[in-house]
Design an enzyme around this catalytic site. Structure first.
Site, mmCIF file in Angstrom:
data_model
loop_
_atom_site.group_PDB
_atom_site.id
_atom_site.type_symbol
_atom_site.label_atom_id
_atom_site.label_comp_id
_atom_site.label_asym_id
_atom_site.label_seq_id
_atom_site.Cartn_x
_atom_site.Cartn_y
_atom_site.Cartn_z
ATOM 1 N N TRP A 1 20.513 -18.738 -26.867
ATOM 2 C CA TRP A 1 19.427 -19.233 -26.043
ATOM 3 C C TRP A 1 18.547 -19.914 -26.832
ATOM 4 C CZ3 TRP A 1 20.724 -19.198 -21.708
ATOM 5 C CH2 TRP A 1 21.698 -18.134 -21.160
ATOM 6 N N ASP B 1 10.547 -15.918 -27.131
ATOM 7 C CA ASP B 1 11.298 -15.425 -25.945
ATOM 8 C C ASP B 1 11.641 -13.885 -26.009
ATOM 9 O OD1 ASP B 1 13.261 -15.136 -23.874
ATOM 10 O OD2 ASP B 1 14.469 -16.762 -24.506
ATOM 11 N N LYS C 1 16.262 -7.733 -17.605
ATOM 12 C CA LYS C 1 16.670 -7.055 -18.333
ATOM 13 C C LYS C 1 16.169 -5.446 -18.450
ATOM 14 C CE LYS C 1 18.813 -10.444 -20.149
ATOM 15 N NZ LYS C 1 20.313 -10.989 -20.064
#
Length: 356
Positions: A100, A167, A191
């Site tokens: 990511w 992030d 999440k």
């Protein structure tokens, strides 16, 4: 009962599912479903207000930071961050810790020069780089706090001479943080916050409006701040379920209590991985993620048999990401310690079976 170790969209508390399902039929006795209620109604404005208040309270968000409820996921923030923070001629600094982070770097390069201060790629992202310098002349420094695919997590905020963009998609609300150390935090909801479709942005207002550029309004944080996250139709249901989940977290005792539980869950599983003769954990000990425990087998030919046994015991979504293989147990906030105990029992049962 299924024990869901999926990496996302992930487990949420059963009471949240129940309340959300009731609201699908009748939201707050309005006679309307939460799926059809107007986002301009007073009832939904109250939901947005409470959701923001809960985040601000749980994370102790300073008053000079705005909290936004956006769409597009973390991938959209890969672009929105540089669009809103980068002046012409400036560069950006990024730490490459996994897939990511690499995707964020690739997207940022569409807007200007990116200096990658360090990368864990050479060791297959099994550890977080420790020795690097953050340039003083960059617009901001970006890192990903938890790496879901490789099972590493950065617990200490790097000392940075420039604003930090982070992030936090997979570990926000799982442990205590100091929001004032960051210029911008973004996180996909799927999440620890709520269902997919919602992205949380927490941004220091002082950083905005300084690029000298006119942005498309939909990609301008200031547009969303002025409209109180109502510039366009927001993800109504996702925000509502996030509110329910944040209420649940507050009733549990907030971040302090959930961090204690998350530490206990991760410690229990890692202890078994290190003890069990069949398994091993590739991530460096000091960088092991509490949220996504990646592990493999000493003999890869046994993987399918172990997964079959786990499935038989109602342990689901343990297969590792397709890019790394092995196994991945995601231990997000709503996963109870009892599920981890059951996974450990199955690991021990399989060891006994193989070693007979």
């Amino acid at each position: 009962m299924k024990h869901n170790f999926g990496a996302g969209p992930c487990i949420l508390p059963q009471e949240v599912f129940k309340q959300a399902s009731e609201a699908v039929l009748d939201f707050n006795d309005t006679g309307l479903s939460i799926l059809e209620i107007s986002h301009r109604s007073k009832e939904f404005e109250a939901v947005v207000f409470e959701t923001e208040s809960l985040i601000r309270d749980l994370l102790s968000v300073p008053s000079n930071y705005s909290i936004l409820f956006l769409q597009g996921g973390a991938r959209q923030q890969f672009a929105m961050a540089p669009m809103n923070l980068l002046r012409d001629g400036e560069k950006m600094a990024y730490l490459d810790t996994g897939s990511w982070a690499s995707n964020a770097i690739k997207e940022a390069r569409n807007f200007g020069e990116v200096e990658v201060v360090a990368s864990g790629k050479e060791n297959n992202y099994t550890s977080i780089p420790k020795e690097y310098d953050i340039p003083h002349d960059a617009a901001y420094f970006h890192y990903t706090s938890n790496n879901t695919i490789f099972g590493t997590e950065l617990f200490d905020v790097p000392s940075s001479p420039i604003p930090i963009v982070c992030d936090m998609s997979s570990d926000i609300l799982s442990r205590k943080i100091d929001v004032s150390q960051y210029g911008l935090i973004y996180a996909g909801a799927q999440k620890n916050i709520g269902p997919a479709g919602l992205t949380i942005v927490i941004v220091n207002n002082d950083l905005l409006g300084n690029t000298g550029k006119t942005l498309p309004a939909i990609f301008d944080y200031q547009s969303h701040i002025k409209a109180k996250s109502m510039y366009n139709t927001p993800p109504v249901f996702s925000i509502y379920v996030a509110m329910l989940n944040l209420r649940w977290l507050r009733l549990k005792g907030g971040i302090e209590e959930i961090e204690r539980e998350n530490i206990a869950k991760a410690r229990k599983l890692y202890e078994e991985i290190d003890r069990n003769s069949l398994f091993k954990g590739p991530a460096a000990l000091e960088d092991r993620s509490r949220m996504n425990v990646a592990f493999t087998m000493q003999d890869p030919s046994l993987e399918s048999d172990f997964l079959a046994l786990a499935t038989e015991r109602d342990l689901v979504a343990l297969k590792g990401h397709r890019s790394v293989g092995g196994f991945r147990a995601s231990l997000y906030n709503a996963l109870p310690l009892s599920s981890v105990h059951l996974l450990v029992d199955v690991m021990q049962e399989f060891e006994e079976k193989v070693n007979k």
